[in-house]
Each structure stands twice: as structure tokens, then as C-alpha cells.
Design an enzyme around this catalytic site. Structure first.
Site, mmCIF file in Angstrom:
data_model
loop_
_atom_site.group_PDB
_atom_site.id
_atom_site.type_symbol
_atom_site.label_atom_id
_atom_site.label_comp_id
_atom_site.label_asym_id
_atom_site.label_seq_id
_atom_site.Cartn_x
_atom_site.Cartn_y
_atom_site.Cartn_z
ATOM 1 N N LYS A 263 6.901 41.583 -11.358
ATOM 2 C CA LYS A 263 5.885 40.627 -11.785
ATOM 3 C C LYS A 263 4.774 40.560 -10.751
ATOM 4 O O LYS A 263 4.938 40.953 -9.599
ATOM 5 C CB LYS A 263 6.493 39.226 -11.973
ATOM 6 C CG LYS A 263 6.820 38.501 -10.675
ATOM 7 C CD LYS A 263 7.302 37.090 -10.924
ATOM 8 C CE LYS A 263 7.544 36.353 -9.593
ATOM 9 N NZ LYS A 263 8.028 34.989 -9.781
ATOM 10 N N ASP B 10 11.988 38.712 -9.730
ATOM 11 C CA ASP B 10 10.981 39.311 -8.858
ATOM 12 C C ASP B 10 11.671 40.091 -7.760
ATOM 13 O O ASP B 10 12.898 39.995 -7.568
ATOM 14 C CB ASP B 10 10.038 38.249 -8.263
ATOM 15 C CG ASP B 10 10.789 37.119 -7.574
ATOM 16 O OD1 ASP B 10 11.795 37.397 -6.896
ATOM 17 O OD2 ASP B 10 10.364 35.961 -7.718
ATOM 18 N N THR C 276 7.423 25.278 -12.946
ATOM 19 C CA THR C 276 6.778 25.061 -14.248
ATOM 20 C C THR C 276 7.452 25.864 -15.351
ATOM 21 O O THR C 276 7.091 25.735 -16.515
ATOM 22 C CB THR C 276 5.290 25.441 -14.182
ATOM 23 O OG1 THR C 276 5.174 26.834 -13.857
ATOM 24 C CG2 THR C 276 4.560 24.612 -13.139
ATOM 25 N N ALA C 277 8.405 26.726 -14.979
ATOM 26 C CA ALA C 277 9.180 27.557 -15.915
ATOM 27 C C ALA C 277 8.359 28.647 -16.574
ATOM 28 O O ALA C 277 8.841 29.306 -17.498
ATOM 29 C CB ALA C 277 9.860 26.697 -16.984
ATOM 30 N N ASP D 135 0.817 -1.220 0.000
ATOM 31 C CA ASP D 135 0.000 0.000 0.000
ATOM 32 C C ASP D 135 0.847 1.266 0.000
ATOM 33 O O ASP D 135 0.313 2.377 0.089
ATOM 34 C CB ASP D 135 -0.949 0.009 1.202
ATOM 35 C CG ASP D 135 -0.211 0.069 2.535
ATOM 36 O OD1 ASP D 135 1.027 -0.091 2.531
ATOM 37 O OD2 ASP D 135 -0.866 0.277 3.569
ATOM 38 N N GLY D 136 2.173 1.126 -0.092
ATOM 39 C CA GLY D 136 3.059 2.270 -0.156
ATOM 40 C C GLY D 136 3.693 2.654 1.164
ATOM 41 O O GLY D 136 4.557 3.531 1.204
ATOM 42 N N ARG E 120 1.876 37.784 -9.234
ATOM 43 C CA ARG E 120 1.384 36.403 -9.220
ATOM 44 C C ARG E 120 -0.130 36.430 -9.149
ATOM 45 O O ARG E 120 -0.719 36.884 -8.164
ATOM 46 C CB ARG E 120 1.955 35.633 -8.032
ATOM 47 C CG ARG E 120 1.603 34.148 -8.045
ATOM 48 C CD ARG E 120 2.363 33.389 -6.973
ATOM 49 N NE ARG E 120 3.792 33.404 -7.208
ATOM 50 C CZ ARG E 120 4.422 32.601 -8.069
ATOM 51 N NH1 ARG E 120 3.725 31.740 -8.783
ATOM 52 N NH2 ARG E 120 5.724 32.671 -8.222
#
Length: 378
Positions: free
Chosen positions: A258, A235, A289-290, A103-104, A260
Site C-alpha cells: 500500500k 503493509d 479510521t478503518a 477550564d479543564g 500512504r
């Protein structure tokens, strides 16, 4: 424990199969290389009878492997980095056995004696973040119950660091929560690389050593000798980091303003500073995520920048990051090996990885020998 209910999580080292047992276990041992450096000595001032300070030498062994009280262990998150650190120090990574139930659920066992030892446990809490974090906590509990003298957690990448304050109503401060978990599990000391926010050190009630990957990255870009270079902070929060970088390279600094708008969603507003006709180097701590990185590069090129490079300490590279970087106008993205790259990222020629094993190795040695860690950055 019923071994038939377990599955194996293989490490990148050799796996020993026991045909007599239903379950397979992993025994990890790395052969250490002899360090090439000669024995060093540390000058320690002591007071003489006359009241003046006299320098006496505290001999440092050229082989930490001779110190039976010095141990290094590694989790499964970034085994190659731990092995590289072990080779740098001339000390083998300790033998452990890691298994997972079907189950991990994680089962961990130390194979060697650690009673009274000064133990350094290397485990970044990178993806899968929750699994690697729980694995780290379980390993610390095992060390504590085995009567380790001191447990220092070496966390090259500190997951959950980005949630370090209440920036909106009814949210958790996970970086504080994880700090409490590490201390409760048995950590006596912590070693981190480029925390997302330096004030996270204050969340810990144990000593914290905060390393910066800047010496490794600065050396690389100094050797490149890029013409008309300007360091760019993506930033306002990264200005201090970028200013230090620019001072070391003796180049100008620019800032990107910037906003967000949501998690992993940013909007580039303005470029502060002259980047026209310049080679720009974007400096950040994390590339996830670049999205921010690619938008920042586009904004700089729109303002007349000739070429754009980027560097970051932690290559999280989740979601569409690899595709975005590969399709971007970036000349190169330079990262460190605090986090192991995915197979897809390894195939991208724009991504270059630098090792911080030497930096971490020297810091670990300084902590064990009780000498200054800050001198690594002088």
C-alpha cells in the site's frame, strides 16, 4: 484550592456525594477477588561453595494483596481494564481523587500512602489523547512527590507512536517527545502493548517491557479453526508481526503493498501472495479510521479470497471507522480492550473484544517479583 471552582470527572465506579461540600469528589476503591491459582515458586540458581549451581526456591505469595509494598493505581482513560487486572492479581486498585477545574485543568490526589511502594500506574493515552497524557504525567508527579519507591507506567495503548521518524520535512517526532515526558515526570519503568514500531523502545532511557497481544489473539483464532487460512499483513511494516502470527497458527503469509498518500489516507497497490479460495485474516496493530482495513479486505476479495477476517491490538476507531466496518465485507473484527470501545462500536456485531487483563496482570507480577517477562510468550 477552591473546591467551588472544580468539576468532577466520574469513574465507572461508585461516586460518593458530600452534601456539605459544594464540589463533588470521587473516591475509587475496588474490592479484590481472591486469585484461584495456588502459590508458585521460582527456581533461582545460586553458586555453592564447590562452585556448582544449586537451585533454591524463592517463594512467591499466592496473594499479592499480602505485599504492602505492591500498589496499583489507575487513571480515568480505561478504568474497567485496571479493575480487571486488579481482580486477576487479587489486589484492589488504589484510592485516588481526580477533579477538574471549570477550564479543564486536572487536579489529582492520592488517598493512600505509597512511601517506598512498588507502584504500577495503568493509563492508556487514547482519545482524548492530550487529556489522558497530561493526566498520566500529573499522576506520576504526585506519586514521585509522595516518595513512591518505584513507578512503572503501564500504557496499554501508546498515543503519538505513529510519528516515530521524520518522514517529511519539518515534522515532530512525537513518540520520542512523549518518551522524554514520561521519564521526566518520574517513570522508572514502562510497560507497553504492541507499540506501533518496536524501535520506539530505544527512545526511552528507562527499562521498557514490550508485550504483544498475539497470545490472546492467536488462541482465539486457533479455536475458530478457520479453513484454508492465510494471515495477511496490510503493509510492509507489519510483516514481522504477521509472520509471527502465521507461524503460531502454522498457516501461509500474504502481504498487501500500500501507499500512504496523506494522513489517514492510503491506496492499496498490490497483493503479494496467493489468496485465491482462501480465508484471509488481516493482522494490524491499530485500527483508526478503518480506511486501510476496508480497502485491504476489498483487495483480497477481488483477488479471489473466500472470506476476510481482521484482528488488531488497538481499536482506536475514530471518525467514520464504525460505519465503515459495519458496511464492509469483513466477517469479523477482533480487537483487545487496551482502549475502551465507544458506545457506537459496542453496538456493531462484527466487532468482538478480547481481554488482555490476564496478560498484563502476569507481566506486572513478573516485574514486581523480578522474574522473566519474555516467558509469557513461550
Amino acid at each position: 484550592m477552591n473546591e467551588q471552582d472544580t468539576t468532577v470527572v466520574p469513574f465507572p465506579s461508585s461516586i460518593n456525594d458530600d452534601s456539605a461540600a459544594t464540589a463533588k469528589t470521587v473516591s475509587v476503591s475496588v474490592a479484590a477477588e481472591q486469585p484461584k491459582q495456588a502459590a508458585e515458586s521460582v527456581l533461582t540458581p545460586v553458586a555453592s561453595a564447590a562452585g556448582t549451581k544449586v537451585s533454591t526456591e524463592k517463594k512467591r505469595s499466592s496473594r499479592l494483596s499480602e505485599d504492602k509494598r505492591f500498589k496499583i493505581f489507575s487513571g480515568s482513560a480505561n478504568r474497567p481494564l485496571a479493575e480487571e487486572i486488579g481482580k486477576f492479581l487479587g489486589v484492589p486498585v488504589g484510592e485516588t481523587r481526580l477533579q477538574r477545574f471549570s477550564d479543564g485543568e486536572t487536579h489529582f490526589q492520592l488517598i493512600e500512602n505509597v512511601r517506598g511502594a512498588d507502584v504500577f500506574l495503568i493509563q492508556p493515552t487514547c482519545r482524548p489523547v492530550d487529556q489522558n497524557l497530561v493526566e498520566l504525567l500529573i499522576m506520576m508527579d504526585a506519586l514521585k512527590r509522595a516518595s513512591a519507591g518505584r513507578i512503572t507506567v503501564v500504557v496499554p495503548y501508546y498515543g503519538y507512536a505513529r510519528q516515530d521518524r521524520k518522514d517529511r520535512p519539518r515534522v515532530a517526532i512525537t513518540s520520542k517527545l512523549v518518551a522524554d515526558l514520561l521519564a521526566t515526570a518520574g517513570a522508572n519503568r514502562a510497560l507497553f502493548v504492541d507499540l506501533h514500531a518496536a524501535q520506539i523502545q530505544g527512545f526511552f532511557n528507562i527499562p521498557v517491557d514490550h508485550l504483544f497481544a498475539s497470545p490472546v489473539l492467536v488462541g482465539y483464532f486457533r479455536d475458530l479453526s478457520l479453513p484454508n487460512l492465510t494471515v495477511v499483513s496490510p503493509d510492509a511494516g507489519g510483516v514481522e508481526r504477521a509472520r509471527f502470527f502465521a507461524q503460531r497458527l502454522e498457516v501461509p503469509l500474504a502481504i498487501v503493498d500500500k501507499r500512504r498518500t496523506d494522513i489517514n489516507v492510503t491506496e492499496v497497490m498490490n497483493v503479494i501472495g496467493d489468496v485465491h479460495g482462501r480465508t484471509c485474516l488481516i493482522l494490524d496493530d491499530i485500527v483508526d479510521t478503518a480506511g486501510t482495513l476496508v480497502k485491504t479486505a476489498e483487495a483480497l476479495l477481488d483477488q479471489g479470497a473466500e472470506k476476510v477476517y481482521a484482528c488488531a491490538s488497538h481499536a482506536v476507531l475514530s471518525g467514520p471507522a464504525v460505519e465503515r466496518i459495519n458496511a464492509s465485507h469483513l466477517e469479523q473484527l477482533v480487537v483487545t480492550n487496551t482502549i475502551p470501545l465507544s458506545e457506537a462500536a459496542q453496538q456493531v456485531s462484527k466487532i468482538k473484544v478480547l481481554s488482555i487483563a490476564g496478560l498484563l496482570g502476569r507481566a506486572i507480577e513478573s516485574i514486581h517479583m523480578e522474574t522473566s517477562v519474555s516467558t509469557l510468550f513461550n
